[in-house]
Design a protein around this motif. Structure first.
Motif: not given
Length: 214
Positions: A50-54, A70-74, A76-82, A144-151
Motif C-alpha cells: 500500500p504505497f502512499d507516495k512515489i 502510477l496507473r493505480q493513482g498513487i 507521485h512527486e518528481s525531483y531533479a535532486g534524485l 504519514h507516508e508509511r510506505n514509499i517507492l523511490v525510483a
C-alpha cells in the motif's frame, strides 16, 4: 513505534545500458523492451504494497519504471535532486578505450577519498549528495507516508544510501546495483535511524524469459 518503509529501485534497462553507454543526467533515454518487462515484473511482485507516495527523478526512465503504480493513482512527486550524477561531456558517447580509462580513474579517485572531484563539465559525488539531502529531508518530514517507492539511478542510489546510513561517500561502491533491483530500508522515527532489510534484490525478475533479441 513510527516507521517508514522505503522501497528504493533503480530504473529498468535502456538500450544505452545494453550498449554500455553512460547516460548520466543529461541523456533522457526511455526503457527498452527488456526494461519494460522488468518494470512490469516488479509491479506484479509489489502491487500489493500500500504505497502512499512515489518519488522519482525527473528522467523518463524512472517514470516508466513505476508506470504500473502510477496507473493505480498513487500520488507521485518528481525531483531533479534524485537525477543521476552528471558525467559531463562524455555522456551519451559510444564506449571507447579513452573514455573507459577516464571513468575508471575517476571512480578510483572517489574511492581514494577525492569525492569533491567532478567529471569534466559534470558533477562530483559531493554535488549529488548536496542536491539529494533536501529531498531526503522532505521525505522524512512526512511520517504519514508509511510506505514509499523511490525510483532512481545507479550512482545516485549509491550516494543516496550513504546519506541514509550516515557513511562517508568513499563507501558508496559498497552498494551494488542492477537494473530494476530493490533495496528496502526501514526508518524509525523514534530512533532516528535507518535499517537495511533488502539489498540489491532481483528475485522479482527471475521469472522473466530473456527475449530472443538479446
Amino acid at each position: 513505534m513510527k516507521r517508514k518503509s522505503i522501497y528504493l529501485i533503480r530504473h529498468g534497462e535502456t538500450d544505452l545500458n545494453r550498449r554500455g553507454v553512460v547516460q548520466g543526467s543529461g541523456v533522457n533515454a526511455p526503457l527498452n523492451e527488456w526494461g519494460e518487462a522488468q518494470a512490469e515484473a516488479f509491479f506484479n511482485a509489489y502491487q500489493h504494497v500500500p504505497f502512499d507516495k512515489i518519488y522519482t527523478s525527473d528522467l523518463l526512465r524512472t517514470h516508466q519504471s513505476v508506470r504500473g503504480f502510477l496507473r493505480q493513482g498513487i500520488p507521485h512527486e518528481s525531483y531533479a535532486g534524485l537525477n543521476e550524477i552528471s558525467w559531463g561531456v562524455r555522456e551519451g558517447k559510444e564506449p571507447n578505450t579513452g573514455d573507459s580509462n577516464y571513468y575508471r580513474e575517476l571512480v578510483t579517485a572517489w574511492r581514494n577519498g577525492e569525492v569533491h572531484l567532478a567529471a569534466e563539465e559534470g558533477e562530483s559525488p559531493v554535488d549529488v549528495r548536496n542536491r539529494q539531502i533536501p529531498v531526503i529531508e522532505t521525505i522524512l518530514s512526512r511520517p504519514h507516508e508509511r510506505n514509499i517507492l523511490v525510483a532512481m539511478h545507479g550512482r545516485a542510489m549509491r550516494v543516496f544510501l550513504t546519506i541514509l546510513f550516515n557513511q562517508p561517500l568513499v563507501r558508496m561502491d559498497d552498494y551494488e546495483h542492477s537494473n530494476l533491483c530493490l533495496y528496502k530500508i526501514n526508518y524509525s522515527y523514534d530512533k532516528g535511524q535507518f535499517d537495511l532489510e533488502i539489498s540489491n534484490d532481483i528475485t522479482h525478475l527471475l521469472s522473466l524469459e530473456i527475449p530472443q533479441t538479446l
